[in-house]
Scaffold this active site. Structure first.
Site, PDB file in Angstrom:
ATOM      1  N   ASP A 101      -3.118   7.354 -32.230  1.00 32.77           N
ATOM      2  CA  ASP A 101      -3.769   7.961 -31.102  1.00 32.77           C
ATOM      3  C   ASP A 101      -2.778   8.705 -30.308  1.00 32.77           C
ATOM      4  O   ASP A 101      -2.106   7.992 -29.431  1.00 32.77           O
ATOM      5  CB  ASP A 101      -4.349   6.547 -30.133  1.00 32.77           C
ATOM      6  CG  ASP A 101      -5.231   7.205 -29.126  1.00 32.77           C
ATOM      7  OD1 ASP A 101      -5.082   8.327 -28.686  1.00 32.77           O
ATOM      8  OD2 ASP A 101      -5.871   6.166 -28.378  1.00 32.77           O
ATOM      9  N   SER A 125       0.492   5.296 -22.899  1.00 34.06           N
ATOM     10  CA  SER A 125      -0.130   5.655 -21.538  1.00 34.06           C
ATOM     11  C   SER A 125       0.578   5.128 -20.406  1.00 34.06           C
ATOM     12  O   SER A 125       0.401   5.816 -19.404  1.00 34.06           O
ATOM     13  CB  SER A 125      -1.503   5.469 -21.727  1.00 34.06           C
ATOM     14  OG  SER A 125      -2.051   4.170 -21.832  1.00 34.06           O
ATOM     15  N   HIS A 147      -3.407   1.164 -26.059  1.00 32.86           N
ATOM     16  CA  HIS A 147      -4.471   1.361 -25.133  1.00 32.86           C
ATOM     17  C   HIS A 147      -5.725   0.395 -25.271  1.00 32.86           C
ATOM     18  O   HIS A 147      -5.984   0.103 -26.367  1.00 32.86           O
ATOM     19  CB  HIS A 147      -5.117   2.950 -25.231  1.00 32.86           C
ATOM     20  CG  HIS A 147      -5.963   3.503 -24.069  1.00 32.86           C
ATOM     21  ND1 HIS A 147      -7.363   3.125 -24.202  1.00 32.86           N
ATOM     22  CD2 HIS A 147      -5.802   3.813 -23.014  1.00 32.86           C
ATOM     23  CE1 HIS A 147      -7.876   3.811 -23.176  1.00 32.86           C
ATOM     24  NE2 HIS A 147      -6.774   4.094 -22.296  1.00 32.86           N
ATOM     25  N   ASN A 159      -4.328  13.500 -15.351  1.00 31.06           N
ATOM     26  CA  ASN A 159      -3.953  13.831 -16.644  1.00 31.06           C
ATOM     27  C   ASN A 159      -3.929  15.019 -17.232  1.00 31.06           C
ATOM     28  O   ASN A 159      -3.853  15.444 -18.452  1.00 31.06           O
ATOM     29  CB  ASN A 159      -4.620  12.645 -17.731  1.00 31.06           C
ATOM     30  CG  ASN A 159      -4.607  11.280 -17.553  1.00 31.06           C
ATOM     31  OD1 ASN A 159      -3.434  10.866 -17.297  1.00 31.06           O
ATOM     32  ND2 ASN A 159      -5.638  10.413 -17.516  1.00 31.06           N
ATOM     33  N   LYS A 199      -7.329  14.745 -21.494  1.00 33.24           N
ATOM     34  CA  LYS A 199      -5.976  14.883 -20.852  1.00 33.24           C
ATOM     35  C   LYS A 199      -5.215  16.454 -20.850  1.00 33.24           C
ATOM     36  O   LYS A 199      -5.883  17.209 -20.067  1.00 33.24           O
ATOM     37  CB  LYS A 199      -4.967  13.993 -21.790  1.00 33.24           C
ATOM     38  CG  LYS A 199      -5.037  12.496 -20.927  1.00 33.24           C
ATOM     39  CD  LYS A 199      -5.748  11.726 -21.663  1.00 33.24           C
ATOM     40  CE  LYS A 199      -5.912  10.290 -21.076  1.00 33.24           C
ATOM     41  NZ  LYS A 199      -6.770   9.258 -21.945  1.00 33.24           N
ATOM     42  N   HIS A 248      -1.873  11.364 -25.207  1.00 32.20           N
ATOM     43  CA  HIS A 248      -0.901  11.937 -24.223  1.00 32.20           C
ATOM     44  C   HIS A 248       0.056  12.774 -24.925  1.00 32.20           C
ATOM     45  O   HIS A 248       0.994  13.384 -24.050  1.00 32.20           O
ATOM     46  CB  HIS A 248      -0.342  10.839 -23.452  1.00 32.20           C
ATOM     47  CG  HIS A 248      -1.147   9.938 -22.710  1.00 32.20           C
ATOM     48  ND1 HIS A 248      -1.713  10.306 -21.458  1.00 32.20           N
ATOM     49  CD2 HIS A 248      -2.011   8.692 -23.045  1.00 32.20           C
ATOM     50  CE1 HIS A 248      -2.683   9.382 -21.230  1.00 32.20           C
ATOM     51  NE2 HIS A 248      -2.809   8.389 -22.000  1.00 32.20           N
ATOM     52  N   GLU A 278       0.401   4.283 -30.604  1.00 32.49           N
ATOM     53  CA  GLU A 278       0.082   5.732 -29.866  1.00 32.49           C
ATOM     54  C   GLU A 278       1.316   6.712 -30.076  1.00 32.49           C
ATOM     55  O   GLU A 278       2.275   6.047 -30.476  1.00 32.49           O
ATOM     56  CB  GLU A 278      -0.205   5.396 -28.574  1.00 32.49           C
ATOM     57  CG  GLU A 278      -1.450   4.640 -28.134  1.00 32.49           C
ATOM     58  CD  GLU A 278      -1.414   4.396 -26.674  1.00 32.49           C
ATOM     59  OE1 GLU A 278      -1.129   4.921 -25.879  1.00 32.49           O
ATOM     60  OE2 GLU A 278      -2.239   3.090 -26.474  1.00 32.49           O
TER      61      GLU A 278
HETATM   62  C1  LIG Z   1      -7.361   8.017 -22.268  1.00 34.03           C
HETATM   63  C2  LIG Z   1      -7.100   7.423 -23.463  1.00 34.03           C
HETATM   64  C3  LIG Z   1      -8.114   7.049 -24.390  1.00 34.03           C
HETATM   65  C4  LIG Z   1      -9.726   7.258 -23.841  1.00 34.03           C
HETATM   66  O1  LIG Z   1      -9.849   8.583 -24.118  1.00 34.03           O
HETATM   67  P1  LIG Z   1     -11.465   9.101 -23.316  1.00 34.03           P
HETATM   68  O2  LIG Z   1     -11.458  10.188 -23.882  1.00 34.03           O
HETATM   69  O3  LIG Z   1     -10.986   9.170 -21.729  1.00 34.03           O
HETATM   70  O4  LIG Z   1     -12.237   8.114 -23.453  1.00 34.03           O
HETATM   71  C5  LIG Z   1      -7.859   6.469 -25.655  1.00 34.03           C
HETATM   72  N1  LIG Z   1      -6.526   6.363 -25.898  1.00 34.03           N
HETATM   73  C6  LIG Z   1      -5.454   6.424 -25.120  1.00 34.03           C
HETATM   74  C7  LIG Z   1      -4.062   6.145 -25.334  1.00 34.03           C
HETATM   75  C8  LIG Z   1      -5.873   7.128 -23.827  1.00 34.03           C
HETATM   76  O5  LIG Z   1      -4.838   7.465 -22.913  1.00 34.03           O
END
Ligand SMILES: *Cc1c(COP(=O)(O)O)cnc(C)c1O
Length: 384
Positions: free
Chosen positions: A204, A179, A133, A47, A236, A207, A175
């Site tokens: 969120d 992801s 997610h 990532n 990421k 990505h 999101e």
């Molecule tokens: C990776 C991810 C998370 C978790 O984040 P971390 O900092 O790894 O705990 C949350 N939401 C999405 C969409 C992700 O891809």
């Protein structure tokens, strides 16, 4: 049944189901390569989209931060764990993304739990995209609020959910870039619908931030949307770990009163926050990295026409190749590994049945010949 019996039964069932999960011991890894069991592979499962994980400026900043502030925060932010580097980073993030406040969390998982739990109560509804997610869906399903899901990226499905009555408040959750599929949410339409129903939108953008938008500001800036709640994560594109919530002043103050992850947990180390300021700077100045990533994405998509498997319609760094059955995806992943390309197979229940895939991720640190090598191996396996 005793604890031990219960545990061995669960393990046996998991093994029989073919979904047994194992960690991989990676001896060295960066955006481009990884080493496992002494063997080098091209890394198409990371990532680290901008290749910042090994960036000399950020490594140096983390070292300097540790020298100045020590290795840990020494407590929760409410006691003695809140130091200048965290306060400065929060201010820089808020200014960069155009919000009144930013609050740091130790991970994206913790941020999603904290925000959803602290905000929602039993009369409320959380209306989430079906493919959100696990950290979001898990938080929502453990919250006393009612969880309703809507069909992936379909505003009309959200509209139907919003049209049904609710006694409390409603929180729409999605999101920026998904992801597992790499596709983008229609944020403007979703936000308009949420506003029409006096609901808040939480995006969120794990990505998207760093990768798209002006200066890497992410999916929301790219689509001209300012959700009430924006989660950005640093595991990421930033190359480190941690997360932040962007919100208004009252919401930040409210979470400082009621978010248990902020109150009962050791704060992010100040040295890490100091390194994150350096990473933020690299992200802001990273147009050349974003261009390299885009070039790699275009090269990969151009070269993958004619493959036996279908490539998802994604223009992000996440390029899933739909294989279908779980065994076929795992077999293909193993064959690729034999040819030096490390790509994880993603199987149900992480993705819907019949949509097992190779989740190929690209990074700015891939060289053109790395992409060509991957394509060469994929075409050879495709015509077998
Ligand atoms: C990776 C991810 C998370 C978790 O984040 P971390 O900092 O790894 O705990 C949350 N939401 C999405 C969409 C992700 O891809």
């Amino acid at each position: 049944m005793s604890w031990s019996q219960r545990i061995s039964l669960a393990l046996a069932l998991r093994q029989a189901s073919g979904h047994y999960r194992q960690r991989t011991l990676c001896q060295a890894v960066d955006g481009r390569r990884l080493r496992v069991d002494g063997q080098e592979y091209l890394n198409f499962s990371g990532n680290d989209y901008l290749g910042l994980n090994q960036d000399a400026r950020i490594i140096r900043a983390w070292q300097q931060g540790a020298e100045r502030y020590g290795v840990g925060a020494g407590g929760s932010a409410h006691i003695t764990g809140y130091h200048p580097p965290q306060a400065e980073l929060e201010q820089q993030l808020a200014d960069w993304l155009g919000y009144s406040r930013a609050l740091l969390f130790i991970s994206g998982f913790a941020a999603n739990q904290a925000v959803i739990h602290a905000l929602t109560g039993k009369d409320d509804q959380i209306i989430a995209d079906k493919l959100c997610h696990a950290s979001l869906l898990e938080a929502a399903s453990h919250s006393p609020a009612t969880l309703r899901r809507f069909a992936h990226n379909q505003p009309s499905a959200l509209a139907d959910r919003l049209a049904a009555s609710a006694s409390g408040e409603r929180l729409v959750v999605t999101e920026g870039v998904f992801s597992m599929d790499g596709d983008r949410a229609p944020l403007a339409e979703l936000h308009q619908l949420a506003r029409d129903h006096h609901s808040w939108l939480l995006v969120d953008d794990a990505h998207g931030v760093g990768v798209c938008g002006e200066q890497g500001r992410g999916s929301c800036q790219q689509q001209g949307v300012k959700p009430e709640l924006l989660i950005v994560t640093f595991g990421k594109a930033f190359g480190l770990s941690g997360a932040a919530l962007l919100c208004d002043n009252d919401t930040a103050e409210y979470l400082l009163q009621f978010a248990r992850h902020l109150i009962y947990s050791t704060a992010m180390p100040p040295a890490q926050s100091y390194a994150l300021q350096s990473a933020l700077h690299c992200v802001q100045q990273g147009d050349d990295l974003r261009q390299q990533l885009q070039d790699n994405i275009s090269r990969f998509r151009r070269g993958s026409s004619g493959l036996r498997w279908q490539l998802s319609p994604s223009n992000s760094a996440i390029q899933p190749l739909l294989v279908g059955e779980a065994e076929a995806a795992v077999g293909l992943s193993q064959r690729l590994r034999q040819q030096g390309c490390w790509i994880s197979a993603i199987r149900p229940p992480t993705v819907p049945p019949g949509t097992a895939r190779l989740r190929i991720t690209l990074s700015a640190s891939h060289q053109p010949q790395d992409i060509e090598r991957l394509l060469e191996v994929l075409h050879a396996l495709s015509s077998e």
